[in-house]
Scaffold this active site. Structure first.
Site, short mmCIF file in Angstrom:
data_model
loop_
_atom_site.label_atom_id
_atom_site.label_comp_id
_atom_site.label_asym_id
_atom_site.label_seq_id
_atom_site.Cartn_x
_atom_site.Cartn_y
_atom_site.Cartn_z
N GLN A 1 4.01 -34.19 38.17
CA GLN A 1 4.65 -34.28 36.89
C GLN A 1 6.26 -34.95 36.92
O GLN A 1 6.70 -35.41 35.74
CB GLN A 1 4.94 -32.70 36.22
CG GLN A 1 3.71 -32.22 35.98
CD GLN A 1 3.59 -30.70 35.36
OE1 GLN A 1 3.89 -29.70 35.95
NE2 GLN A 1 3.60 -30.71 33.77
N HIS B 1 -2.66 -28.82 39.41
CA HIS B 1 -1.96 -30.10 39.42
C HIS B 1 -1.78 -31.03 40.78
O HIS B 1 -1.70 -32.36 40.63
CB HIS B 1 -0.60 -29.92 38.90
CG HIS B 1 0.13 -29.91 37.45
ND1 HIS B 1 -0.39 -31.27 36.64
CD2 HIS B 1 0.45 -28.92 36.35
CE1 HIS B 1 -0.18 -30.57 35.29
NE2 HIS B 1 0.34 -29.40 35.41
N HIS C 1 -2.52 -22.95 37.44
CA HIS C 1 -2.26 -24.17 36.84
C HIS C 1 -1.63 -25.11 37.61
O HIS C 1 -1.72 -26.30 37.64
CB HIS C 1 -1.38 -23.85 35.44
CG HIS C 1 -1.27 -24.66 34.61
ND1 HIS C 1 -1.51 -24.95 33.38
CD2 HIS C 1 -0.26 -25.94 34.68
CE1 HIS C 1 -0.90 -26.07 32.94
NE2 HIS C 1 -0.16 -26.67 33.82
N GLU C 2 -0.34 -24.64 38.34
CA GLU C 2 0.49 -25.68 39.12
C GLU C 2 -0.35 -26.06 40.22
O GLU C 2 -0.19 -27.27 40.75
CB GLU C 2 1.88 -24.91 39.48
CG GLU C 2 2.46 -24.46 38.43
CD GLU C 2 2.71 -25.53 37.17
OE1 GLU C 2 2.88 -26.67 37.44
OE2 GLU C 2 2.86 -25.26 36.00
N GLY D 1 6.53 -23.62 34.58
CA GLY D 1 6.20 -24.31 36.23
C GLY D 1 5.88 -25.55 35.85
O GLY D 1 6.14 -26.33 34.86
N CYS E 1 1.09 -27.39 28.56
CA CYS E 1 1.52 -28.17 29.90
C CYS E 1 2.46 -29.24 29.12
O CYS E 1 2.25 -29.98 28.49
CB CYS E 1 0.35 -28.91 30.45
SG CYS E 1 0.78 -29.72 32.08
N LEU E 2 3.56 -29.24 30.08
CA LEU E 2 4.90 -30.04 29.77
C LEU E 2 4.15 -31.79 29.91
O LEU E 2 4.66 -32.49 29.12
CB LEU E 2 5.89 -30.18 30.67
CG LEU E 2 6.39 -28.68 30.66
CD1 LEU E 2 7.89 -28.61 31.66
CD2 LEU E 2 7.25 -28.47 29.09
#
Ligand code: NI
Length: 150
Positions: A51, A135, A131-132, A46, A89-90
Site C-alpha cells: 500500500q 495484501h 486483511h493485511e 492497518g 481498505c485505504l
C-alpha cells in the site's frame, strides 16, 4: 518520519506477492515508522507494504488507535471459527463489504529487530490481521466480499 502516499486500486503493486524481509536494519524500522504515521494520518486500522509501493512482507495494525502491532514476515499458523466482517481498505476508496474471516487466529511473525513472536488474535484484531496478510499475497478484500444483505 514521513507520511507516504497510499497506493490505490488499479496499481499493479497491489496485486503482487511480496518478498520476505531478510534485513532487519534501520531502514526497516524507518519504513515501519512511516507506515504507522501514514496509517494514523489516513485514519486506517492497518496498512501493508504494497500500500506504500513496497513489495515486502510487512504490516502495521492498530484496532483502536492505541494499541499498535508491527508484523514482519507474518504467517497464520492456526485459525478457528468464523466471523462476518464489514471491511474497507485505504487502497479501495469508497468500497465496503462483508468478508468471512476466522474468529481466532495465531500469527507467527518477527518484530523490527528480527525477534520472532506469536500473536494470538480474535475478533476485530484477527480480522485486520487477515486483511493485511492478504495484501502481502496481492489479495484485496473486494476479491472475497459479498454485498450487504446477501
Ligand atoms: Ni487494505
Amino acid at each position: 518520519m514521513a507520511i507516504r502516499n497510499v497506493v490505490k486500486i488499479g496499481d499493479d503493486v497491489l496485486r503482487k506477492r511480496c518478498r520476505e524481509v531478510t534485513e532487519f536494519d534501520e531502514k526497516l524500522g524507518a519504513i515501519l515508522d512511516d507506515m504507522k504515521e501514514t496509517m494514523i494520518y489516513a485514519d486506517g486500522v492497518g496498512l501493508a507494504g504494497p500500500q506504500i509501493g513496497l513489495l515486502r512482507r510487512i504490516a502495521v495494525i492498530s484496532p483502536d488507535g492505541e494499541d499498535f502491532y508491527e508484523l514482519v514476515n507474518p504467517v497464520i499458523t492456526e485459525q478457528s471459527g468464523k466471523q462476518l466482517c464489514r471491511e474497507g481498505c485505504l487502497s479501495v476508496p469508497g468500497a465496503n463489504g462483508e468478508v468471512e474471516r476466522p474468529q481466532k487466529i495465531t500469527v507467527k511473525a518477527f518484530d523490527r529487530h528480527g525477534k520472532p513472536f506469536t500473536l494470538k488474535a480474535e475478533g476485530f484484531l484477527a480480522n485486520i490481521c487477515c486483511h493485511e496478510i492478504d495484501h502481502l499475497d496481492g489479495i484485496l478484500f473486494i476479491d472475497k466480499m459479498r454485498p450487504f444483505g446477501k
